[in-house]
Design an enzyme around this catalytic site. Sequence first.
Site, mmCIF file in Angstrom:
data_model
loop_
_atom_site.group_PDB
_atom_site.id
_atom_site.type_symbol
_atom_site.label_atom_id
_atom_site.label_comp_id
_atom_site.label_asym_id
_atom_site.label_seq_id
_atom_site.Cartn_x
_atom_site.Cartn_y
_atom_site.Cartn_z
ATOM 1 N N ASP A 147 2.784 5.358 -6.802
ATOM 2 C CA ASP A 147 4.025 5.245 -6.033
ATOM 3 C C ASP A 147 5.265 5.114 -6.904
ATOM 4 O O ASP A 147 6.383 5.174 -6.391
ATOM 5 C CB ASP A 147 3.943 4.035 -5.093
ATOM 6 C CG ASP A 147 2.939 4.274 -3.980
ATOM 7 O OD1 ASP A 147 2.968 5.369 -3.408
ATOM 8 O OD2 ASP A 147 2.135 3.376 -3.701
ATOM 9 N N HIS A 163 0.879 -1.181 0.000
ATOM 10 C CA HIS A 163 0.000 0.000 0.000
ATOM 11 C C HIS A 163 0.915 1.230 0.000
ATOM 12 O O HIS A 163 1.728 1.390 -0.909
ATOM 13 C CB HIS A 163 -0.929 -0.108 1.219
ATOM 14 C CG HIS A 163 -2.067 0.864 1.262
ATOM 15 N ND1 HIS A 163 -2.420 1.665 0.217
ATOM 16 C CD2 HIS A 163 -2.949 1.159 2.266
ATOM 17 C CE1 HIS A 163 -3.468 2.412 0.565
ATOM 18 N NE2 HIS A 163 -3.795 2.119 1.812
ATOM 19 N N HIS A 212 -2.314 -2.499 -9.776
ATOM 20 C CA HIS A 212 -3.289 -1.901 -8.864
ATOM 21 C C HIS A 212 -4.538 -2.766 -8.865
ATOM 22 O O HIS A 212 -4.907 -3.318 -9.902
ATOM 23 C CB HIS A 212 -3.645 -0.479 -9.323
ATOM 24 C CG HIS A 212 -4.237 0.341 -8.235
ATOM 25 N ND1 HIS A 212 -5.572 0.290 -7.929
ATOM 26 C CD2 HIS A 212 -3.673 1.192 -7.351
ATOM 27 C CE1 HIS A 212 -5.800 1.093 -6.908
ATOM 28 N NE2 HIS A 212 -4.666 1.649 -6.526
#
Length: 446
Positions: free
Chosen positions: A380, A285, A324
């Site tokens: 990210d 995460h 994702h």
Amino acid sequence: MNPTKSAPVTGGGTSAEVRRDTLTIIDNRNGRLYEIPVKHDTIRAIDLRQIKIHETDFGMMSYDPAYANTASCSSRITFIDGDKGILRYRGYSIEELAEKSSYLETAYLILHGELPTKAQLANWSYHVTHHTFIHESIKKFLYGFHYDAHPMGMLISTVAALSTFYPDAKDIFNPESRTKQTYRLVGKMPTLAAFAYRHSLGMPYAYPDNDLSYCGNFLNMLFRTTELKYRPNPTLEHALDILFILHADHEQNCSSTAMRGVGSSHVDPYSATAAATAALYGPLHGGANEAVLRMLLEIGSVNNVPAYIKSVKSGEKLLMGFGHRVYKNYDPRARIVKDNAYEVFDVMGRNPLIDIALECERIALEDDYFVKRRLYPNVDFYTGLIYQSMGFPVTMFPVLFAIPRTSGWIAQWEEMLLDEEQKISRPRQVYLGQDLRSYIPLEHRS
Ligand code: CMC
């Protein structure tokens, strides 16, 4: 709906006359037929409970590990279309907000549902700014941590500790109390984060400066040394503000699910936020930004990228910052972050790791392994490069995610509290363990 006995249904065809907002289920164990309402392309799992063989049976459940296809709530905060790569807060596209809004304005939008008027924004900014100080005892708390304690561990602990300073936060059904805790949480998260960072350097804490913007003040608390007045670099302040907008909410991810789940026990919002922050810490995460940078450092050079990709394809490693649960297209945040990176590099110099990242992306976007699985860069993938160029150590990266996500967590928490359909979170299980058996005394066990 009650089960009805009926003639076998032949599936496949549709006709205008028989179109109803229901789903018909035939239980092939006994030939019974059930008609279940469909709303928003969703059935209620509880409607399955009526499906049983014997009257005394518990009834059917749906089994959905990791909630891959289960809506746990209805929400009006954030919309994602994962196939098209769309992200909107309260109906506004992430691209437009990143270009035109500020983090505090976006946080207001997420929390209140509408963009603020001038007066509302001024009032909101004033209150957040005037809740940035933390109790001096929190400093003593921080002194207890080892010099190399991970700042996420410090953040989780100190945000939980805030609940002990504000017992009024337990009054969760009082709107005034919720507003007050919101000012405190949004205001104090950067201070807790900056103090954790200064602690790891052994530097004295720098107190908030109310003249600065939300991000400007955060940079001040992090990087101020001997100057009488800290003046943040406007490009870096703006870049951080954009990153904060991009991270403000992302509907029912692991941490907001933690916030809702823990909050559903009616605990105070600081304790629930500590739980959400802990969920964010994991490398799958919010901890992924840190993991991406460690991965790029491990790869070391553009020439080593093919070998790394090979190890990913053989299942030895993950390409961190890729993939994702919801996006099966380019994460729209990653696109904005990538552009943002170059603005930061113009001020701070080009981060050499960007070439390794670009090569990973180039190969992955062409490679069958990633194409077939629809794995694209997520938010990210490029954020770590910006944070590193701005002078943050890798351990601070997930912290930089947690600060702006706080507004999203509070909005999700409040929506859950006010939703009459919600109750304490308590999933079911499919028990596959031992049936009843007798206790064997120790001396009789082999
Ligand atoms: N590298 C290599 N293979 C991957 C990756 C990856 N990063 N992500 C998914 N896969 C493969 C996975 O092995 C599986 O392959 P197979 O079908 O052969 O078993 C397939 O793609 C589907 O993946 P999954 O793990 O079933 O997908 P998920 O929805 O359960 O997981 C994820 C989503 C984000 C946890 C996962 O993609 C992942 O671990 N990515 C790396 C960590 C990361 O970047 N996390 C940040 C997510 S975005 C920001 C946030 O939410 O905080």
